[in-house]
Design a protein around this motif. Structure first.
Motif, mmCIF file in Angstrom:
data_model
loop_
_atom_site.group_PDB
_atom_site.id
_atom_site.type_symbol
_atom_site.label_atom_id
_atom_site.label_comp_id
_atom_site.label_asym_id
_atom_site.label_seq_id
_atom_site.Cartn_x
_atom_site.Cartn_y
_atom_site.Cartn_z
ATOM 1 N N ALA A 182 -7.678 -0.297 2.988
ATOM 2 C CA ALA A 182 -6.917 -1.549 3.164
ATOM 3 C C ALA A 182 -7.953 -2.659 3.259
ATOM 4 O O ALA A 182 -8.823 -2.604 4.125
ATOM 5 N N HIS A 183 -7.897 -3.656 2.377
ATOM 6 C CA HIS A 183 -9.028 -4.587 2.371
ATOM 7 C C HIS A 183 -8.783 -5.947 3.002
ATOM 8 O O HIS A 183 -9.726 -6.704 3.181
ATOM 9 N N SER A 184 -7.537 -6.255 3.360
ATOM 10 C CA SER A 184 -7.376 -7.495 4.130
ATOM 11 C C SER A 184 -6.162 -7.389 5.047
ATOM 12 O O SER A 184 -5.186 -6.715 4.732
ATOM 13 N N HIS A 187 0.474 7.197 -0.676
ATOM 14 C CA HIS A 187 1.357 6.020 -0.736
ATOM 15 C C HIS A 187 0.985 4.959 0.288
ATOM 16 O O HIS A 187 0.778 5.248 1.464
ATOM 17 N N ALA A 231 3.526 4.350 9.318
ATOM 18 C CA ALA A 231 4.065 3.427 8.319
ATOM 19 C C ALA A 231 5.374 3.910 7.692
ATOM 20 O O ALA A 231 6.135 3.104 7.156
ATOM 21 N N VAL A 263 -1.076 2.828 -6.310
ATOM 22 C CA VAL A 263 -2.220 1.911 -6.194
ATOM 23 C C VAL A 263 -3.499 2.732 -6.069
ATOM 24 O O VAL A 263 -3.597 3.606 -5.200
ATOM 25 N N LYS A 280 -7.822 2.597 -5.616
ATOM 26 C CA LYS A 280 -8.750 1.721 -4.911
ATOM 27 C C LYS A 280 -10.115 1.786 -5.584
ATOM 28 O O LYS A 280 -10.682 2.876 -5.753
ATOM 29 N N LEU A 295 -6.584 9.593 -2.615
ATOM 30 C CA LEU A 295 -6.264 9.042 -1.290
ATOM 31 C C LEU A 295 -5.483 10.067 -0.471
ATOM 32 O O LEU A 295 -5.685 10.196 0.730
ATOM 33 N N HIS A 321 -4.104 2.733 12.371
ATOM 34 C CA HIS A 321 -3.900 1.579 13.264
ATOM 35 C C HIS A 321 -2.605 1.713 14.064
ATOM 36 O O HIS A 321 -2.549 1.310 15.217
ATOM 37 N N ASN A 326 -3.136 -9.266 6.503
ATOM 38 C CA ASN A 326 -2.411 -10.461 6.086
ATOM 39 C C ASN A 326 -1.247 -10.814 6.991
ATOM 40 O O ASN A 326 -0.846 -11.967 7.051
ATOM 41 N N HIS A 352 2.743 2.777 1.801
ATOM 42 C CA HIS A 352 3.652 2.689 2.961
ATOM 43 C C HIS A 352 4.019 4.070 3.518
ATOM 44 O O HIS A 352 5.004 4.194 4.229
ATOM 45 N N HIS A 353 3.323 5.111 3.150
ATOM 46 C CA HIS A 353 3.650 6.508 3.514
ATOM 47 C C HIS A 353 4.944 6.984 2.858
ATOM 48 O O HIS A 353 5.130 8.170 2.673
ATOM 49 N N ALA A 361 1.722 9.961 13.848
ATOM 50 C CA ALA A 361 1.407 8.746 13.082
ATOM 51 C C ALA A 361 1.137 9.109 11.630
ATOM 52 O O ALA A 361 0.763 8.261 10.830
ATOM 53 N N GLY A 417 -1.207 4.549 15.148
ATOM 54 C CA GLY A 417 -1.451 5.510 16.229
ATOM 55 C C GLY A 417 -2.200 4.841 17.376
ATOM 56 O O GLY A 417 -1.901 5.073 18.552
ATOM 57 N N GLY A 453 -3.039 11.389 14.702
ATOM 58 C CA GLY A 453 -3.509 10.385 13.748
ATOM 59 C C GLY A 453 -3.940 9.100 14.434
ATOM 60 O O GLY A 453 -3.153 8.481 15.160
ATOM 61 N N GLU A 470 -8.181 18.213 13.667
ATOM 62 C CA GLU A 470 -7.022 18.272 12.777
ATOM 63 C C GLU A 470 -5.900 19.082 13.417
ATOM 64 O O GLU A 470 -6.099 20.223 13.849
#
Ligand SMILES: Cc1cc2nc3c(=O)[nH]c(=O)nc-3n(C[C@H](O)[C@H](O)[C@H](O)COP(=O)(O)OP(=O)(O)OC[C@H]3O[C@@H](n4cnc5c(N)ncnc54)[C@H](O)[C@@H]3O)c2cc1C
Length: 504
Positions: free
Chosen positions: A56-58, A447, A482, A314, A316, A437, A13, A60, A449-450, A281, A15, A10, A247
């Motif tokens: 993921a759009h920002s 999810h 995550a 959530v 998107k 997703l 980010h 933070n 946060h996984h 990951a 990984g 994976g 994969e």
């Protein structure tokens, strides 16, 4: 002898962070990514010709230490804090920018200064532990005891009054906490948002909403595309080989010198690749149940992994727009915009989802990332990205096109109450449910946060005992995503900590 020191499954980010640290330590690293491009949930993809967005759009609270260690600025990532604005139908928005709360009146502004000072002290006490391996419960090793002692010491250093307050507030529903400080209903909803987003919790839910809030009060902000690009370049510069469209179907386990051990992976096309370490990951449930196989695990551990709460809440929404929508009372839609008029609105949206329904009145966070990064849309056009809260993974009756269309249109209607011209600008709208997703990004339950970021799945219990230190019951197999401590969001900490454990 193995071809690679480490294979990472994976190229999300985490990984990439893990690969960069291992490569810099001299390891020969191969990252295998099933998707055609790296980045995982932070990958920017085209959803309409010429229009691109990431799930993921920002950014933070990415770790400042990791950004410095990996030279991310040199690789194109700029740290930049985002304002957070609560949109108000009456056009009296409340904004949190550079540590100041405006729009909610003088009393709330003053209360915010006091509230932020207190919470920042707690966040500062906890933040070093996001980059530590959590001690094993019952362990008497020097390292584990020292981490426990440091945690205790940092809390003790807060002093008696703060320590008492810390213990009290971490178990509070976030609603009770903000009720104690603020009058404005909009300010309360806005300030509770970072405790709730991504979770199966609402303002009245006890525990960890406040912990999530504190978690999100460290680190640096920025834009997602440049972060993912910088991490990719940092991993490549460290010598890691990144292979996309690869994969992993199975983690290969063989008899080692003393025990069964993970010795490599088998790809979907049947290719086997050996490595001394296999680092996953992907989320814990996918790692252990799908890729490893329960035959290598004891029943208690397997049950704990099966019981992990992984249902995402959530969805998107991506809109391709032929112009910039006008949000009433806002000069420009910059930063993060929250539609949640008060805490009851958040709670009611959650109540619908609890029973498998989509919210009648969705609450959401919006960004228009093309305002700061015009490359995301054709000249003069824009992308709107929204995290629509409390859209259940397991919708009653299942996800059909009609159900997906209904929640997409309801979300757009909600935005239209604040940006009345939005529909006029829409060229295409795409809504990805947590179920979508899961399919598209290979994350169990879709999810955030996984695995749920809740008290029983945190710290030395994340994702569960025997796998909370990044190592797992199978020698040679590690976790770095995550689903491990300290959890999701674009932070990089799980990848960083896992690399340290692999190198130990
Ligand atoms: C709707 C939504 C919005 C979000 N918005 C934000 C936000 O604005 N800001 C923020 O900080 N966080 C946000 N998050 C959370 C954040 O995106 C995640 O917590 C984070 O990206 C997880 O990163 P990761 O590297 O651990 O895993 P992922 O990004 O999930 O990466 C895992 C990778 O593993 C790959 N993979 C899986 N199985 C295999 C296999 N068998 N073989 C090879 N590869 C495989 C996947 O393709 C994927 O690339 C959001 C999450 C969601 C769901």
């Amino acid at each position: 002898m193995s071809e690679y020191d480490s294979i990472i499954i994976g190229a999300g980010h985490n990984g990439l962070v893990c690969a960069a640290y291992l490569g810099r330590a001299g390891q020969k690293v191969l990252v295998l990514e099933a998707a055609a491009t790296p980045g995982g949930l932070a990958a920017t993809r085209e959803f309409h010709p010429g229009f691109r967005a990431a799930v993921a759009h920002s950014v933070n609270h990415f770790s400042g230490k990791i950004a410095a260690d990996l030279g991310l600025e040199r690789h194109g990532f700029r740290s930049q804090a985002h304002a957070l604005t609560g949109l108000d139908g009456g056009r009296r928005h409340v904004t949190l920018r550079d540590g100041e709360l405006t729009g909610a009146g003088a009393d709330d502004a003053a209360a915010y200064a006091e509230y932020a000072r207190l919470l920042q002290r707690f966040a500062d006490a906890l933040s070093p532990f996001w980059l530590k391996t959590m001690p094993r419960i019952g362990s008497s090793s020097v390292g584990d005891l020292s981490t426990f002692a440091q945690l205790g010491l940092r809390l003790l250093r807060l002093g008696r009054a703060d320590m008492r307050e810390f213990l009290r507030i971490t178990s509070l529903p976030v609603r009770d906490l903000v009720d104690e400080y603020f009058d404005s209903a909009l300010a309360k909803a806005l300030l509770s948002w970072d405790g709730l987003i991504g979770a199966r919790m609402a303002p009245r839910s006890p525990n960890s909403a406040v912990l999530a809030l504190l978690y999100r009060m460290s680190g640096i902000g920025g834009s997602v595309g440049p972060l993912a690009g910088a991490l990719l370049r940092a991993a490549q510069e460290a010598g890691a080989e990144i292979r996309c469209g690869a994969e992993v179907e199975r983690i290969v386990v063989r008899a080692g010198t003393r025990d069964l051990a993970a010795t490599g992976v088998m790809l979907a096309d049947g290719t086997e690749i050996d490595a001394r370490n296999v680092i996953s990951a992907t989320d814990p449930r996918r790692t252990f149940i799908d890729l490893l196989g329960v035959e290598y695990l004891d029943i208690g551990f397997t049950n704990r992994i099966r019981r992990l709460r992984c249902d995402g809440y959530v969805a998107k929404l991506h809109l391709a727009l032929d112009g910039l929508p006008e949000f009433d009372g806002l000069a420009s839609p910059d930063g993060r915009l929250v539609i949640a008029p008060d805490m009851d609105a958040i709670e009611f949206a959650y109540d619908d989802a609890k029973y498998g329904e989509c919210p009648q009145q969705p609450v959401m966070e919006i960004t228009v990332p093309s305002v700061t990064d015009p490359s995301l849309a054709p000249a003069g056009q824009h992308v709107l990205s929204a995290q629509v809260m409390y859209v259940p993974y397991a919708l009653k009756g299942g996800w059909t096109d009609a159900a997906r269309d209904a929640i997409r249109e309801r979300a757009i209607d909600t935005i239209a109450a604040y940006a009345p011209d939005i529909r006029r600008h829409i060229l295409r709208g795409e809504l990805l449910t947590p179920f979508d997703l899961e399919q598209r990004y290979r994350v169990t339950g879709g999810h955030w946060h996984h695995a749920e970021f809740a008290m029983d799945q945190l710290l030395m219990m994340r994702p569960t005992y025997e796998a909370a230190q990044y190592s797992t019951p199978v020698p040679g197999l590690y976790l770095c995503g995550a689903g491990s401590h300290p959890g999701g969001d674009l932070v990089g900490a799980a990848g960083h900590n896992a690399a340290r454990e692999v190198l130990r």
